[in-house]
Design an enzyme around this catalytic site. Structure first.
Site, PDB file in Angstrom:
ATOM      1  N   SER A  20      57.458  32.666   9.382  1.00 27.07           N
ATOM      2  CA  SER A  20      56.030  32.726   9.686  1.00 27.07           C
ATOM      3  C   SER A  20      55.705  34.000  10.487  1.00 27.07           C
ATOM      4  O   SER A  20      55.973  35.095   9.998  1.00 27.07           O
ATOM      5  CB  SER A  20      55.629  31.437  10.425  1.00 27.07           C
ATOM      6  OG  SER A  20      54.238  31.304  10.449  1.00 27.07           O
ATOM      7  N   ASP A  42      52.945  25.692   1.008  1.00 24.91           N
ATOM      8  CA  ASP A  42      52.482  26.276   2.268  1.00 24.91           C
ATOM      9  C   ASP A  42      50.965  26.478   2.243  1.00 24.91           C
ATOM     10  O   ASP A  42      50.437  27.160   1.360  1.00 24.91           O
ATOM     11  CB  ASP A  42      53.208  27.622   2.443  1.00 24.91           C
ATOM     12  CG  ASP A  42      53.026  28.236   3.809  1.00 24.91           C
ATOM     13  OD1 ASP A  42      52.064  27.894   4.511  1.00 24.91           O
ATOM     14  OD2 ASP A  42      53.873  29.086   4.159  1.00 24.91           O
ATOM     15  N   HIS A  53      53.881  24.370   5.296  1.00 19.39           N
ATOM     16  CA  HIS A  53      54.359  25.581   5.959  1.00 19.39           C
ATOM     17  C   HIS A  53      55.632  25.314   6.771  1.00 19.39           C
ATOM     18  O   HIS A  53      56.571  26.106   6.763  1.00 19.39           O
ATOM     19  CB  HIS A  53      53.229  26.091   6.861  1.00 19.39           C
ATOM     20  CG  HIS A  53      53.508  27.378   7.561  1.00 19.39           C
ATOM     21  ND1 HIS A  53      53.769  28.559   6.896  1.00 19.39           N
ATOM     22  CD2 HIS A  53      53.548  27.690   8.877  1.00 19.39           C
ATOM     23  CE1 HIS A  53      53.953  29.538   7.776  1.00 19.39           C
ATOM     24  NE2 HIS A  53      53.832  29.032   8.982  1.00 19.39           N
TER      25      HIS A  53
END
Lengths: 377, 377
Positions: free
Chosen positions: A156, A322, A355
């Site tokens: 991320s 995600d 995610h």
């Protein structure tokens, strides 16, 4: 039984950091952990960068009784994909880390004391970029005797840092492993980051960021963290997290209450972390992500310009479900890197966490990571 | 040039409404509009139910100078899919309508005066269900001389009302057209409704819902409406709404500000409606959606039990990019209805607006709607 990995937080200090925005921050400190040892050739170092709400605790435990190890412990440790018998792993806190009050986090930001006044900066702390996180990391890595990293990896926001490394310091990074991350995000994510953080500004305790002499804006911070947490999950997660059921003893006719089990699940997930959180740090983090341009540390002015500078072989790990970094944006990155001759390969993570599959399900990519790291370049 | 449709708001009053939760609300009023005329056989009436942030203004204009017509004007009017030369269309406000302060909305809710005290209810107003919205509508429809509706139709929360009609009053509804809506949503939506509305409770002006003698919680309401609005859109929308660009003159280093063009776009979209909004009404609406069970008005205790009562032919209109009512939930509804012998057909809406495609792009389904309505049952 596998060998247990233990680690301790260490502190790196910089007398000053010049930001890409032109500010100078004095007395900068960031925490870091290392796993494994640097070899004599100094060519086995791997940097791990953390996600938005994460810390440098990527692997191992501080104490045998710790209930959980670091967030990527599934792939970092003795005999694991990122084998600490082979590699020297450095994991660093970012500037403006969300968990500023965690005793195991060291991170200069708006909650820190401004050496010029002796008081917490609040919003007088300069805006910082992901590229500034990487400037501090680069100084840390060099202080440990490493001038060229075998790899930079992270999930991320950690993935954004890998792109910044590859674009700004191509000579210093052999390869990158960005997970659940892409520089090609659009205004959709810009807007969501704004939605996540809006409860902070609504909390009367926030007081324009000058809350350090009073009660902190905990309710606003917790609401912001709930929005972030839900957005980072997926619908498949909800069934196991309470579904549509009421919490025990709750009354759906009580409008002032939050009666659903899933609301309690979210509340408890956030409340385990929120006492360590700083609301201003979350605002600074959101802005650093919103303004992200890879290569900004070396003067890139646009995503395209920055991506064009990337040469390092890339293992792009992504989660098709995600909702934060969308699969079509990852595809844009893959195509852009490929079109400029970068050796790109991809690995997919599945699972119910959206995610967060990039943290929770990273073991699915273990073999791919091990292979990618071991390969000569 | 097509014939212009003009309409006026009308008022329907009920001396009391008994809710499915067992409360009695006195002096209930809801607004409604009608388009077209009831025929002598009284078999050409169609009820239109509105979405979460909508009103009964579904078609036409109040005045020639109105900039926009009602939200489904693309399909309702003379010669259109819902042909007002042929059908008598009734569109009603729900209870606890979000736009309680809109002079063209009439809706009993927490902002209304409690006849027992002469003061606004606030949170002493009883929790209401979608089934209560439909109870009020049923009384309205009957007051207009209609005992059997040719169709009930509506988008999103309006679609939930169509399922409630079909499950609780099967003899009163010939067919339903739920758009961007399904009773088979999971805890994922329960949690998102909680995230949308959490800024209201954080606004110090909210004061536990007792704000009617002071400044209303406008900042909290606007933040809640921004979260709702973004969630009801999709990533494709963001590029045309500012993308990642800064607003003119904005400085991304100002952490107290909201500097991005897309933040302004969202802010302006919401601010056009928010002066009409009531924060308590939004909380009641969210709860009504979270607790939705079709057939609750006739005693159904679960989604499965309620859906099992539906017999009416159904035209299920959905948007595959919908992030609010997910496509897999719509598929569950389609399969459930089909398995119990209901004649179900589906129509898909495409476009950059995600969930809002059900309002913005409804013209794509015009022919399907016209055909479905015209068919003898």
């Amino acid at each position: 039984m596998a060998e247990q990995l233990f680690t301790t937080k260490q502190r790196f200090e910089l007398s000053e950091l010049r930001t890409v925005g032109g500010a100078t921050i004095r007395n900068v400190a960031i925490g870091y952990e290392t796993y494994g040892a640097l070899n004599a050739a100094r060519d086995n170092a791997i940097l791990v960068a953390h996600y938005f709400s994460g810390t440098s605790h990527a692997a191992g435990r501080y104490r045998p009784e710790d209930p959980l190890p670091g967030y990527w412990d599934a792939i970092i440790g003795p005999g694991k994909a990122v084998d600490t018998n082979r590699y020297f792993v450095i994991s660093s806190d970012t500037l403006v880390n969300l968990n500023a009050n965690d005793p195991d986090v060291i991170s200069t930001g708006p909650a820190s004391r401004d050496p010029a006044t002796g008081k917490p900066y609040g919003l007088s702390f300069p805006a910082v970029a992901i590229a500034d996180f990487v400037r501090a990391q680069k100084a840390l890595v060099e202080s440990l005797g490493v001038t060229r990293l075998r790899a930079v990896m992270g999930p991320s926001m950690g993935g954004l840092q890998t792109f910044e490394w590859a674009a700004s310091y191509p000579e210093a990074v052999e390869r990158i492993i960005p997970a659940i991350s892409t520089p090609h995000f659009t205004g959709w994510l810009t807007a969501w980051l704004s939605i996540w953080t809006q409860p902070i500004r609504l909390d009367p305790n926030w007081r324009g960021g000058a809350f350090y002499d009073g009660a902190p804006p905990s309710a606003g911070l917790e609401a912001a963290m709930r929005a972030m947490t839900l957005h980072a999950l997926q619908s498949a997660w909800a069934d196991g997290a309470g579904g549509r059921a009421l919490a025990a003893g709750a009354n759906s006719a009580d409008i002032a209450a939050l009666p659903f089990a899933i609301e309690k699940t979210l509340e408890e997930a956030v409340r385990a972390r929120s006492p360590f959180g700083d609301a201003n740090h979350m605002l600074y983090l959101a802005r650093a992500n919103q303004t992200f341009i890879p290569g900004a540390g070396a003067g890139a002015r646009s995503v395209a310009e920055g991506v064009a500078r990337i040469k390092a072989p890339t293992l792009l790990i992504h989660a098709p479900d995600d909702l934060v970094f969308l699969p079509e944006w990852v595809e844009t990155t893959e195509a852009a890197l490929r079109s400029q001759g970068v050796a790109v390969e991809t690995a997919k993570l599945s699972g119910p966490y959206g995610h967060y599959n990039g943290v929770m399900q990273i073991a699915q990519a273990a073999d791919r990571i091990a292979d990618f790291l071991a390969r000569p370049i």
